[in-house]
Scaffold this active site. Structure first.
Site, PDB file in Angstrom:
ATOM      1  CD  GLU A   1      35.558  39.846  33.307  1.00  0.00           C
ATOM      2  OE1 GLU A   1      34.639  39.527  34.067  1.00  0.00           O
ATOM      3  OE2 GLU A   1      36.633  39.220  33.222  1.00  0.00           O
TER       4      GLU A   1
ATOM      5  CE  LYS B   1      35.843  49.123  37.776  1.00  0.00           C
ATOM      6  NZ  LYS B   1      34.919  49.193  38.904  1.00  0.00           N
TER       7      LYS B   1
ATOM      8  NE  ARG C   1      37.488  41.260  42.392  1.00  0.00           N
ATOM      9  CZ  ARG C   1      38.741  41.634  42.133  1.00  0.00           C
ATOM     10  NH1 ARG C   1      39.057  42.926  42.121  1.00  0.00           N
ATOM     11  NH2 ARG C   1      39.671  40.738  41.865  1.00  0.00           N
TER      12      ARG C   1
ATOM     13  NE  ARG D   1      39.112  46.657  46.601  1.00  0.00           N
ATOM     14  CZ  ARG D   1      39.434  47.675  45.800  1.00  0.00           C
ATOM     15  NH1 ARG D   1      38.598  48.047  44.849  1.00  0.00           N
ATOM     16  NH2 ARG D   1      40.554  48.314  45.944  1.00  0.00           N
TER      17      ARG D   1
ATOM     18  CD  GLU E   1      31.646  44.060  41.312  1.00  0.00           C
ATOM     19  OE1 GLU E   1      31.489  45.256  41.612  1.00  0.00           O
ATOM     20  OE2 GLU E   1      32.773  43.535  41.182  1.00  0.00           O
TER      21      GLU E   1
ATOM     22  CE  LYS F   1      40.555  51.332  38.597  1.00  0.00           C
ATOM     23  NZ  LYS F   1      40.107  51.343  40.023  1.00  0.00           N
TER      24      LYS F   1
END
Length: 540
Positions: free
Chosen positions: A243, A245, A250, A265, A290, A408
């Site tokens: 998917e 980024k 986050r 986070r 996100e 990532k």
């Protein structure tokens, strides 16, 4: 105060993670409540004290010693706390000062007008190590190489409790954490609101860190044949979902009978700044995603738009209307009845897609081989994406950064050749080096070409390069502004950065995101460095 002061000194001079961890465990075991709780709060970012600026301590010191001597000493030492602790004219040894909890009580209870006087009396009563710790506490930056997670890891090692369990209860606790330590010592768990509980977030590794050894990793490695060959050899594309980024913040959104929360986070609840997001929640459970701002056309706006709403305690109706926020959902951790984290990602993903029509679910990126995905990544910047996320279909949701589950694959950075303009000393083990560098790009001025600052960086170079840069700063200083040195405009730095944003706060009108020094161009004339217009063209 002495045990905490000695701990800080030991942490400053201890480079390895394991050694720092051992120091923390020993301290938490040896110190009584509430002192160990206040130490934990200071190290983990949970200590709320009235902030005092560095100028207050400079003024206090210059009232007691020759100002020129103090400034020369500060310039040589590079660290304010260390300078004050050594030059302060009080003939005391460590152990003479009050205990840590008494110091914190004095700082909290004193009105602003009398705070400097209280600090001065505390410094008079303390030894050098204690003075060092006091200045660090008051200025709000310990900089001893300990993160909040490392402090919690020390608690887990000290007690035998699971780190994930400690992180899960952490957001509901407050300093000096006496109920936490009772639990760690074998007592009952702390009481908390489970409906609004934070679940430790699962994080990703850079795919380059998995594919390349540290000695051969290059942060700007393009998708070349070697990278694809390593991907094919080590990872099966059929095992992964991909998917985009997204370029936001986050978050974890939770909702239950007792209310709703929006966790960062680190577990901080900042939902009060985003009432529009909380109001849109029509489900019970916990969603990982996100935080973004929506443009008028329905697409996600650049990160700079979200920045306008971050770090606010309250928000106006106009700000909400101009920059409506929303969550793009990645994962479903709790569905209001069951904890879904042990399930494989593919099953959690299916439940997420069926969970609530109000959710904006991050779409999957279809691919059948790494080469096809690499081609999509190459267009990530044009698509206003940070890059791609790769997640194993069978992976459970595990707090922390488990290797091999999530990766990532960020877009390649942009680069620009800039000219070094100013330098400032670093902190901690870098306090003796000029390691923070401000650099600029050329533009046309009233009297011809001139440099304007476009960014500041303090990473990307080796220890040997740092020594050479430090020598260049010392040999080429042309002016001084407090702790900052202006240098001759002759050295070019190749700077890597993720993006450029328009900025009214910067004289140049632009700001780089995450700048770091990629290469020192000792070979390049400063006149050939990039112009401001080149950066302006990169800004949306």
């Amino acid at each position: 105060m002495t045990p905490f002061a000695r701990l800080l000194e030991a942490l400053v001079h201890t480079p390895g993670r394991s050694a720092k961890l051992a120091l923390l465990v020993e301290h938490f075991r040896a110190e009584p409540d509430p002192r160990r709780g206040w130490a934990l709060a200071a190290l983990a970012g949970g200590l709320s004290l009235p902030h005092m600026t560095a100028s207050v301590f400079r003024t206090l010191a210059e009232e007691r010693v020759d100002p020129v001597l103090f400034r020369l000493s500060y310039d040589y030492v590079g660290d304010l706390a260390e300078t004050v602790s050594l030059i302060w004219p009080a003939d005391r040894d460590d152990g003479a000062g009050p205990a840590l909890d008494a110091v914190i009580a004095a700082l909290r209870e004193t009105p602003r007008a009398g705070r400097a006087g209280v600090v001065a009396r505390l410094l008079d009563a303390m030894g050098p190590s204690e003075r060092f710790a006091l200045v660090k506490l008051c200025t709000g930056g310990l900089r001893v190489g300990v993160s909040g997670r490392l402090a919690k890891t020390a608690l887990a090692e000290m007690s035998g409790r699971d780190l994930a369990a400690i992180e899960e209860v952490w957001p509901g606790l407050s300093a000096p954490y006496e109920d936490l330590f009772r639990w760690l010592d074998g007592g009952p768990p702390p009481e908390m609101d489970r409906d609004r509980a934070f679940r430790p977030m699962m994080l990703a590794h850079p795919v380059e860190a998995f594919l390349y050894a540290a000695a051969e990793t290059r942060e700007n490695r393009e998708t070349d044949a070697e990278t694809l060959a390593r991907l094919d050899a080590r990872l099966d594309p059929a095992d992964f979902l991909a998917e985009w980024k997204w370029d936001g913040v986050r978050v974890q959104a939770v909702s239950g009978p007792s209310g709703r929360a929006l966790h960062s986070r680190t577990g901080e609840d900042f939902g009060a700044a985003f009432p529009d997001v909380l109001e849109a929640i029509d489900w019970r459970g916990c969603v990982d995603g996100e935080l973004l701002v929506r443009r008028a056309d329905g697409e996600a706006a650049p990160f700079s738009e979200l920045q306008q709403r971050l770090n606010r305690k309250t928000v106006t109706a106009r700000q909400i209307a101009e920059r409506p926020a929303f969550i793009r959902a990645y994962d479903l951790l709790h569905d209001g009845r069951d904890d879904l984290r042990p399930l494989p990602l593919a099953e959690r993903r299916a439940r997420l897609e069926a969970f609530s029509p109000a959710l904006d679910v991050s779409p999957l990126v279809p691919f059948d081989c790494w080469e096809a995905l690499a081609a999509l990544r190459a267009g990530a910047r044009d698509a206003a994406q940070e890059g791609l996320m790769l997640k194993r279909r069978d992976a459970a949701y595990v707090g922390g950064r488990p290797m091999g589950s999530w990766f990532k694959w960020k877009r390649a950075p942009l680069t620009a050749d800039c000219v070094l303009m100013y330098a400032q000393r670093g902190h901690g083990r870098r306090s003796s080096f000029y390691s923070d560098y401000t650099f600029g790009a050329w533009r046309d001025g009233a009297e011809g070409p001139e440099l304007t600052p476009v960014g500041k960086a303090y990473s990307g170079f080796t220890d040997e390069e740092l020594k050479r840069l430090d020598k260049f700063v010392r040999d080429n200083t042309v002016d001084r502004y407090g702790p900052v040195r202006a240098v001759a405009r002759t050295l070019v730095l190749e700077v890597a950065f993720d993006a450029v944003q328009r900025s009214t706060r910067h004289k140049s009108g632009v700001a780089m995101r995450f700048p770091r020094i990629r290469r020192i161009r000792w070979d390049k004339p400063a006149a050939e460095a990039d112009r401001l217009e080149a950066l302006e063209r990169l800004a949306p």
